[in-house]
Design a protein around this motif. Structure first.
Motif, PDB file in Angstrom:
ATOM      1  N   GLY A   1       0.799  -1.218   0.000  1.00  0.00           N
ATOM      2  CA  GLY A   1       0.000   0.000   0.000  1.00  0.00           C
ATOM      3  C   GLY A   1       0.829   1.264   0.000  1.00  0.00           C
ATOM      4  O   GLY A   1       0.302   2.340  -0.245  1.00  0.00           O
TER       5      GLY A   1
ATOM      6  N   ASN B   1       3.847   3.901  -1.321  1.00  0.00           N
ATOM      7  CA  ASN B   1       4.304   4.360  -2.629  1.00  0.00           C
ATOM      8  C   ASN B   1       5.808   4.166  -2.761  1.00  0.00           C
ATOM      9  O   ASN B   1       6.568   4.498  -1.866  1.00  0.00           O
ATOM     10  CB  ASN B   1       3.977   5.839  -2.807  1.00  0.00           C
ATOM     11  CG  ASN B   1       2.509   6.054  -3.142  1.00  0.00           C
ATOM     12  OD1 ASN B   1       1.804   5.115  -3.505  1.00  0.00           O
ATOM     13  ND2 ASN B   1       2.052   7.282  -3.022  1.00  0.00           N
TER      14      ASN B   1
ATOM     15  N   VAL C   1       5.820   6.516  -9.925  1.00  0.00           N
ATOM     16  CA  VAL C   1       5.346   6.181  -8.583  1.00  0.00           C
ATOM     17  C   VAL C   1       4.505   4.919  -8.710  1.00  0.00           C
ATOM     18  O   VAL C   1       3.650   4.810  -9.585  1.00  0.00           O
ATOM     19  CB  VAL C   1       4.530   7.335  -7.969  1.00  0.00           C
ATOM     20  CG1 VAL C   1       3.918   6.908  -6.625  1.00  0.00           C
ATOM     21  CG2 VAL C   1       5.419   8.553  -7.770  1.00  0.00           C
TER      22      VAL C   1
ATOM     23  N   THR D   1       2.206   2.325  -6.349  1.00  0.00           N
ATOM     24  CA  THR D   1       1.630   1.959  -5.060  1.00  0.00           C
ATOM     25  C   THR D   1       1.702   0.434  -5.005  1.00  0.00           C
ATOM     26  O   THR D   1       1.033  -0.254  -5.772  1.00  0.00           O
ATOM     27  CB  THR D   1       0.177   2.446  -4.963  1.00  0.00           C
ATOM     28  OG1 THR D   1       0.164   3.841  -5.259  1.00  0.00           O
ATOM     29  CG2 THR D   1      -0.393   2.202  -3.571  1.00  0.00           C
TER      30      THR D   1
HETATM   31  C1  LIG Z   1       0.626   7.376  -3.427  1.00  0.00           C
HETATM   32  O1  LIG Z   1       0.582   8.122  -4.631  1.00  0.00           O
HETATM   33  C2  LIG Z   1      -0.711   8.403  -5.084  1.00  0.00           C
HETATM   34  C3  LIG Z   1      -0.604   9.140  -6.375  1.00  0.00           C
HETATM   35  O2  LIG Z   1       0.469   8.697  -7.094  1.00  0.00           O
HETATM   36  C4  LIG Z   1      -1.417   9.234  -4.050  1.00  0.00           C
HETATM   37  O3  LIG Z   1      -2.715   9.494  -4.468  1.00  0.00           O
HETATM   38  C5  LIG Z   1      -1.423   8.490  -2.731  1.00  0.00           C
HETATM   39  O4  LIG Z   1      -1.959   9.295  -1.743  1.00  0.00           O
HETATM   40  C6  LIG Z   1      -0.029   8.094  -2.321  1.00  0.00           C
HETATM   41  N1  LIG Z   1      -0.070   7.225  -1.183  1.00  0.00           N
HETATM   42  C7  LIG Z   1       0.736   7.362  -0.137  1.00  0.00           C
HETATM   43  C8  LIG Z   1       0.554   6.378   0.952  1.00  0.00           C
HETATM   44  O5  LIG Z   1       1.575   8.234  -0.080  1.00  0.00           O
END
Ligand SMILES: *[C@@H]1O[C@H](CO)[C@@H](O)[C@H](O)[C@H]1NC(C)=O
Ligand SMILES: *[C@@H]1O[C@H](CO)[C@@H](O)[C@H](O)[C@H]1NC(C)=O
Ligand SMILES: *[C@@H]1O[C@H](CO)[C@@H](O)[C@H](O)[C@H]1NC(C)=O
Ligand SMILES: *[C@@H]1O[C@H](CO)[C@@H](O)[C@H](O)[C@H]1NC(C)=O
Ligand SMILES: *[C@@H]1O[C@H](CO)[C@@H](O)[C@H](O)[C@H]1NC(C)=O
Ligand SMILES: *[C@@H]1O[C@H](CO)[C@@H](O)[C@H](O)[C@H]1NC(C)=O
Ligand SMILES: *[C@@H]1O[C@H](CO)[C@@H](O)[C@H](O)[C@H]1NC(C)=O
Length: 633
Positions: free
Chosen positions: A326, A328, A367, A369
């Motif tokens: 979960g 990034n 990026v 996830t």
């Molecule tokens: C991960 O990246 C997405 C967009 O790329 C974003 O919407 C999301 O909030 C991010 N999640 C975290 C846990 O940082």
């Protein structure tokens, strides 16, 4: 004065001609030297003339040449000197009875060939035509002249002039067109001029000096071999060769890189010359490789364009490569500047393209996830560089490490498991997870099947398997069935003892085992044995003595079998009483006598009674026996 006389005689002879012809008298005039007579130009000669008849009144030589005549008897000779007329015809004549007799010969002045010289190219290219000139300062007559072009001792060509009408001595130059051959190399070329006056005269010959020639062949353009696309600062082999050359030792083969001479190594094999060099181009640009093959006057060249590019390895950084499900993960693929600059960057994870943002021309950020499935996936950054019409690629990769809580699956940890008693079987249970989970399966009573001892049927039950790692735990219920081989606990016989003839007998076999065992019996070989549907029980409805014997029950399942044996004995009661009676008769004589009397008395009364009853009973005999027994008891 001489001329006048000649004319007079000639006139006379003309006048008398008709007359001579009419007379049969023959007289021949012969010139001993024959015709033609050759004399070197400016030289002198003697001519002799004879007559075959007598009484010649006058005889002489008629010529414009300077002469000195001698007469005697029937011949006349003349010395002709300083002959500078190329062709002349002196006449010998005589007068006989006013008849004119005459004959003539031809004098040809000759000049032997002088100052013969040859002129030809010193260097000739194979298969090209070159004139070879042969010049003679002076010769005469031309029609007797023969010019031979020679290579060593070999005749290349012969020229004659038999139809020439030129009689005077001339300067002559003749040409022969020669096609150069490899074999001409360093041969001696010459031309031979012959003046053939035979058979009347001599054969004169004069040769030119001998000249050597060189030949060469460079029939094809050189060929260049070098990788068209080369990475900057990498060593590459440049090769150039030219085929069909002659003489190979004299070929000068050179290579230039953008006009700069390269220090080549030249090898020569038969008619192929090869130049080779290792180069390490340091500049990313287009280069021109030029190969020059030089031989004598000839140059042949080839040029090839090559491209040198600069293409560093892409740099791949995965920020937080080791992360939880979960989260990034940022993938940064960057590239130092390339040349040319036409690049395309592609980032994939497990072969699937990622959507990325191009931060700058040479930098890409992606990026992702991450999910459990992304664990151990390979992140690849592939960069393609286009050089001219050609594309090359480089790649860098990294591996993702995604941590996640354990999970069970039906295949890795089946919820129903069957184990075998006595074996080393254990509950099969594994779980997926990163880090690798630790697994423990326990029963309500906290026992679990460890590796010690052998498995017993007491181990059956429902276990809770727990997989644990740093990310959490997972549970799974596993129902364990323990199977075991059969054991026969007993074979029950009914009636348990004293089986007499005609009775109903049952044998029941009791066995434990999982899966439930199958039963088989082994009995004496007789009829009238009935088996229950599950084969656990045997029934003999009308027991006879031949049913006596051993009965074996065998219980079998996939894990094994077990057997047990019981014997039965069927007795005949008539035989038994008889035996008893016989056994005791002796000792009981008196008693028997007394009883005998009593029995007799009773029997008389009972018979009466029984006969009354028997009318309603189907088995009178059996009842009677019973009745007898009962009576005994
Ligand atoms: C991960 O990246 C997405 C967009 O790329 C974003 O919407 C999301 O909030 C991010 N999640 C975290 C846990 O940082
Ligand atoms: C000379 O003339 C004859 C007859 O005309 C001919 O056959 C012959 O080929 C000629 N020779 C040369 C060398 O021209
Ligand atoms: C010369 O010509 C012959 C015949 O055409 C050919 O076979 C040969 O290869 C040529 N040689 C050179 C060196 O050009
Ligand atoms: C080949 O050519 C180079 C440059 O033109 C010259 O220096 C060299 O002497 C030549 N070598 C031969 C064998 O002709
Ligand atoms: C050319 O190469 C030879 C041998 O490889 C070397 O001895 C020579 O010095 C080189 N010359 C130049 C000008 O680099
Ligand atoms: C990506 O990597 C390059 C080279 O390591 C670095 O210069 C650049 O700053 C990085 N970009 C980000 C956004 O981290
Ligand atoms: C395991 O069995 C117990 C008792 O039967 C039950 O409460 C529990 O929910 C089961 N667990 C799973 C993971 O099915």
């Amino acid at each position: 004065m001489q001329l006048q006389l000649g004319f007079l005689l000639f006139a006379l002879s003309c006048l008398r001609q008709g007359l001579v012809a009419t007379t049969d008298e023959s007289c021949s005039v012969s010139i001993l030297e024959g015709s033609p007579v050759y004399v070197e130009y400016g030289g002198s000669l003697v001519l002799n003339c004879t007559f075959s008849c007598e009484n010649i009144t006058y005889w002489d030589w008629e010529t414009s040449l300077t002469k000195k005549v001698n007469r005697d008897g029937s011949w006349v000779s003349t010395i002709l000197s300083n002959i500078t007329v190329w062709e002349s015809s002196p006449i010998c004549f005589g007068i006989q009875n006013e008849r004119n007799l005459q004959n003539q010969t031809t004098i040809i002045a000759y000049r032997p060939p002088t100052d013969v010289s040859i002129r030809l190219a010193e260097v000739m290219e194979v298969n090209q035509s070159y004139p070879i000139n042969c010049s003679i300062l002076s010769v005469a007559p031309l029609r007797n002249t023969r010019v031979t072009f020679r290579r060593g001792e070999e005749t290349l060509h012969v020229l004659t002039f038999e139809n020439s009408s030129t009689i005077e001595g001339i300067e002559k130059e003749v040409t022969y067109l020669h096609t150069a051959q490899e074999t001409d190399y360093e041969k001696l070329f010459s031309c031979l001029v012959e003046l053939d006056l035979t058979p009347q005269g001599k054969l004169f010959n004069e040769s030119s000096s001998k000249m050597t020639v060189k030949t060469f062949a460079l029939p094809e353009d050189p060929e260049i071999s070098m990788a068209t696309y080369t990475e900057e600062a990498s060593e590459v082999t440049v090769k150039c060769w030219v085929s069909g050359v002659f003489p190979a030792e004299e070929v000068n083969l050179s290579l230039e890189l953008n006009g700069e001479d390269l220090n080549v190594t030249v090898t020569r094999m038969a008619d192929v010359v090869t130049a080779e060099v290792q180069v390490t181009p340091m500049q990313s640009q287009e280069y021109y490789i030029t190969c020059n093959a030089i031989l004598e006057s000839k140059t042949r060249s080839a040029t090839k364009a090559v491209y040198v590019y600069s293409f560093p390895d892409p740099l791949l950084t995965v920020i937080d490569a080791s992360t939880k499900t979960g989260n990034n993960v940022t993938i940064n693929c960057s590239l130092a500047e390339t040349k040319p600059t036409s690049v395309s960057i592609n980032v994939t994870a497990g072969g699937v393209p990622l959507s990325c943002e191009k931060d700058s021309h040479f930098q890409t950020l992606c990026v992702l996830t991450v999910q459990r499935e992304d664990h151990a996936k390979e992140v690849v950054c592939e960069v393609q560089l286009k050089v001219s019409e050609w594309v090359t690629a480089k790649r860098t990769s990294a591996q993702l490490d995604v941590t996640y809580t354990p999970i069970f699956s039906d295949s890795s940890c089946p919820s129903a498991q069957t184990l075998v008693e006595g074996s080393s079987d254990r509950i099969r249970c594994q779980a997926e997870g990163n880090p690798t989970p630790h697994i423990r399966c326990t029963r309500d009573d906290s026992s679990y099947i460890d590796g010690r001892g052998s498995l017993t049927r007491a181990h059956l039950g429902t276990y809770v398997c727990t997989a644990t790692n740093s990310e959490g735990l997972a549970n799974r219920n596993v129902t364990v069935t323990v199977e075991y081989k059969p054991t026969i606990s007993s074979i029950d016989i009914d009636p348990p003892a004293a089986i007499t003839k005609g009775k109903i007998v049952t044998l029941q076999c009791f066995a434990s085992g999982l899966p439930l065992p199958k039963y088989q019996w082994s009995t004496p070989k007789v009829e009238n044995i009935t088996y229950s549907s599950d084969n656990t029980r045997i029934t003999i409805y009308n027991a006879q003595t031949h049913h006596s014997g051993s009965y074996t029950c065998t219980a079998t399942n996939i894990h094994g079998s077990h057997m047990q044996e019981k014997s039965i004995s069927v007795t005949d009661p008539v035989h038994t009483i008889l035996a008893a009676v016989l056994g005791t008769a002796a000792g009981c004589g008196l008693v028997a006598a007394a009883i005998g009397y009593y029995l007799y008395y009773r029997a008389q009364k009972i018979r009466k009674y029984k006969l009354q009853q028997a009318q309603n009973s189907p088995t009178g005999k059996s009842l009677m026996a019973n009745g007898g027994n009962n009576a005994v008891v």
